[in-house]
Scaffold this motif. Structure first.
Motif, PDB file in Angstrom:
ATOM      1  N   CYS A 127      16.246  40.258 -41.708  1.00 27.76           N
ATOM      2  CA  CYS A 127      17.668  40.606 -41.785  1.00 27.76           C
ATOM      3  C   CYS A 127      18.486  39.450 -42.345  1.00 27.76           C
ATOM      4  CB  CYS A 127      18.208  40.971 -40.403  1.00 27.76           C
ATOM      5  SG  CYS A 127      17.481  42.461 -39.706  1.00 27.76           S
ATOM      6  N   GLU A 128      19.521  39.799 -43.068  1.00 29.21           N
ATOM      7  CA  GLU A 128      20.477  38.795 -43.530  1.00 29.21           C
ATOM      8  C   GLU A 128      21.288  38.291 -42.336  1.00 29.21           C
ATOM      9  OE1 GLU A 128      22.871  40.718 -46.390  1.00 29.21           O
ATOM     10  OE2 GLU A 128      21.232  41.087 -47.805  1.00 29.21           O
ATOM     11  N   SER A 169      24.397  38.048 -41.897  1.00 30.01           N
ATOM     12  CA  SER A 169      25.540  38.910 -41.591  1.00 30.01           C
ATOM     13  C   SER A 169      25.121  40.120 -40.759  1.00 30.01           C
ATOM     14  CB  SER A 169      26.207  39.376 -42.884  1.00 30.01           C
ATOM     15  OG  SER A 169      25.287  40.054 -43.724  1.00 30.01           O
ATOM     16  N   HIS A 221      20.208  48.409 -46.319  1.00 26.78           N
ATOM     17  CA  HIS A 221      20.507  47.771 -47.624  1.00 26.78           C
ATOM     18  C   HIS A 221      21.544  48.533 -48.432  1.00 26.78           C
ATOM     19  CE1 HIS A 221      16.886  45.644 -46.524  1.00 26.78           C
ATOM     20  NE2 HIS A 221      16.094  46.610 -46.864  1.00 26.78           N
TER      21      HIS A 221
END
Length: 610
Positions: free
Chosen positions: A150-151, A153, A413
């Protein structure tokens, strides 16, 4: 994911055989584990926990895209169970232990064992579940391609979604915002609706600022002493330029599109978006778009007392779905809310993820709200319910209309929740006519769920508990009881055993005889002399007609997005076997294309309309 359902199924060899045939999916992953406890297991543990749960099965290997059982020894299974237990409670390995002994199942298979770990979806307060000590680098989620990191953010949003988060995003105070940033027309219109609905409410006589405080649109921070308008207040009543200012939500967008049947000439026939002619806030979006959605819904002549009832359960369902779009959205990332009216249904998309699992979404009484102030604002004008009955109203409305069950899904995404409200009947006139011919005119008096099951059995070669779960509003165990009852009543014929049981229509009851007097209630139509060539001819014609219907539904489902065969099956309410057969036919005639055309058996294969 119904982990108990799958755990029970695992004890039947046929279940694992079916998994092997279908390859890996979003909910199942195989690992050989012959070289020791796989280190990649923990990434999958995190991804399943942060998505919708899943099962990891040790003792299955993959070679050139082919999966086969590579069983483990009893000693290896014992060693792996102990190793997992130790590592799960090691804070340096994973942030949270989720599994108990009952979630780890070993089963004899061939000359050894397979070992399954049933990983549940973590609650909103448990997420993110991460590997190692750093959530920003060790948090994973699941999509059709497997586990992905995961990013930062996304991880931050998981922390923000926790109930015990210090300050909810919608309660954030916006510095230097004042009444000049509020569209007073929207606020006055809201106050009028509220006052007319509940004239005796004590808030109805409050000054504007005091009412805004009660609604959660303005607050004072008890620690810092800072006060001002909140994000919720701006989202509901703000001016367009104030909401989209860099200090608030510069990417905020509300979009409604009426999509025509033929998109080759025009992309939409009506659209509502931020075009400068109206203040683009949630309240005005609600006032403009909901009437458009209601306008094309059927309005049967129903009396309530001496007055015609215009607000049917269908209208209430659409209203609840629209409000859910607004109050459950995550506005921190890509804050774009989209409503599409299509020929085959209504699509509502909001940014974020579900705070509960998909099975919980369909169960009564589950309510987790990301934006409670927005929920309060809509609730005070009679448009939202805090008791968790919003989804129940949506399902009941579609059940009332005898339309296909609404379908909710999560995409990544970016993170998006999509609710599809199909405008297609579950039971066509052709199907009802066929059922009457087999069972008599009294068949239409059966309860709703039984009619749905019979209609699906009419057009499918076989049905099962799993294939029916998206069409009826019953728990799998209750559905099993109903299917047994329908077999005893002579409507269905069962084959197989346990969770592997399949059912087909008892066409031996043809010629309009009554169910209660049927002499072939438990007979197999293949051995029944009652089945005539006329019935076979009728079935052939009906099946051919339904194939055309399924082709049309698949084309519509895949018109705007890539979907796996499983997603297509759930979305159109058809058995996976039937869907795969039709997909093969569509690929052969060139009306459907594959995402991985050079790898037809790719485990993440998806399809799109040509």
């Amino acid at each position: 994911m119904e982990s108990e359902y799958i755990k029970e199924s695992l004890r039947i060899k046929g279940f694992l055989d079916e998994l092997l045939a279908n390859k890996e999916s979003g909910e199942v992953e195989f690992k050989s584990a012959k070289g020791g406890f796989p280190g990649s297991f923990w990434e999958t543990y995190s991804s399943f926990a942060n998505t919708d749960g899943g099962v990891v099965i040790f003792g299955v290997r993959e070679k050139h895209g082919i999966f086969s059982v590579d069983p483990l020894s009893e000693a290896t299974v014992t060693d792996f169970k102990k190793k997992f237990s130790d590592l799960q409670h090691d804070r340096e390995k994973v942030s949270l232990p989720l599994l108990t002994d009952k979630d780890i199942v070993s089963e004899a298979y061939g000359d050894g064992y397979v070992l399954a770990f049933f990983i549940p979806r973590a609650t909103r307060d448990q997420r993110p579940v991460y590997v190692g000590l750093d959530p920003m680098t060790g948090t994973y989620r699941r999509d059709h391609e497997g586990d992905y990191r995961c990013e930062p953010s996304t991880v931050s949003q998981m922390f923000a979604d926790r109930k015990n988060s210090e300050v909810l995003q919608e309660a954030k105070i916006l510095p230097n915002y004042n009444w000049d940033d509020i569209d007073l027309t929207s606020f006055r219109q809201y106050r009028t609706l509220f006052t007319n609905l509940i004239p005796s409410h004590p808030w109805a006589v409050l000054e504007d600022l005091e009412l805004m405080k009660k609604l959660g649109g303005y607050r004072k921070d008890r620690v810092s002493g800072e006060e001002g308008f909140t994000l919720a207040g701006l989202l509901m009543f703000g001016k367009t330029e104030s909401i989209t200012d860099v200090a608030c939500l510069p990417d905020f967008m509300l979009d409604y599109r009426d999509i025509p049947q033929d998109t080759s000439k025009t992309r939409w026939i009506d659209r509502v978006y931020s075009d400068g002619t109206w203040e683009c806030n949630l309240f005005q979006f609600y006032r403009r778009v909901l009437p458009k959605l209601h306008a094309f819904l059927p309005k049967p002549f129903v009396l309530k007392g001496d007055e015609r009832q215009e607000d049917t359960p269908i209208h209430e369902a659409v209203r609840e779905a629209f409000i859910n779009l607004c109050v459950h959205a995550s506005y921190s990332r890509s804050p774009r809310l989209v409503v599409e009216k299509r020929p085959d249904g209504i699509v509502l998309r909001n940014p974020g993820t579900l705070l509960i699992s998909v099975p919980q979404y369909y169960e009564e009484g589950h309510s987790e709200c990301r934006n409670p102030s927005l929920q309060k604002m809509f609730g005070l004008i009679g448009r939202s319910d805090k008791a968790g009955s919003g989804v129940d109203k949506i399902l009941e409305g579609w059940k009332y209309a005898k339309w296909r069950r609404p379908y909710v899904s999560e995409k990544s995404h970016p993170d998006v929740v999509e609710l599809f409200l199909p405008l297609e009947s579950l039971v066509s006139d052709t199907t009802i006519g066929e059922l009457k011919r087999i069972f008599g005119d009294g068949i239409v008096e059966l309860p709703h769920n039984e009619i749905i099951i019979l209609s699906m059995a009419t057009t499918e070669e076989e049905i099962s508990n799993a294939s029916l779960q998206n069409a009826v509003d019953l728990h799998p165990s209750d559905l099993s009881k109903l299917l047994r009852k329908m077999c005893n009543d002579g409507m269905l014929i069962a084959s197989g055993f346990g969770r592997g049981t399949t059912y087909r229509l008892n066409r031996g009851n043809v010629a309009g005889s009554n169910l209660a007097n049927s002499d072939v209630a438990s007979s197999d139509v293949a051995s029944s002399d009652v089945a005539s060539s006329d019935v076979a001819s009728s079935k052939k014609t009906l099946t051919h007609s339904d194939d055309d219907n399924v082709i049309t539904m698949i084309r519509e489902a895949c018109r705007h997005q890539w979907l796996s065969s499983r997603d297509i099956s759930l979305k159109i309410g058809r058995h996976p076997t039937h869907v795969r057969r039709i997909i093969k036919k569509m690929l052969e005639n060139g009306s459907l294309r594959q995402e991985f055309p050079n790898q037809p058996t790719h485990p993440a294969q998806r399809y799109h309309n040509v």
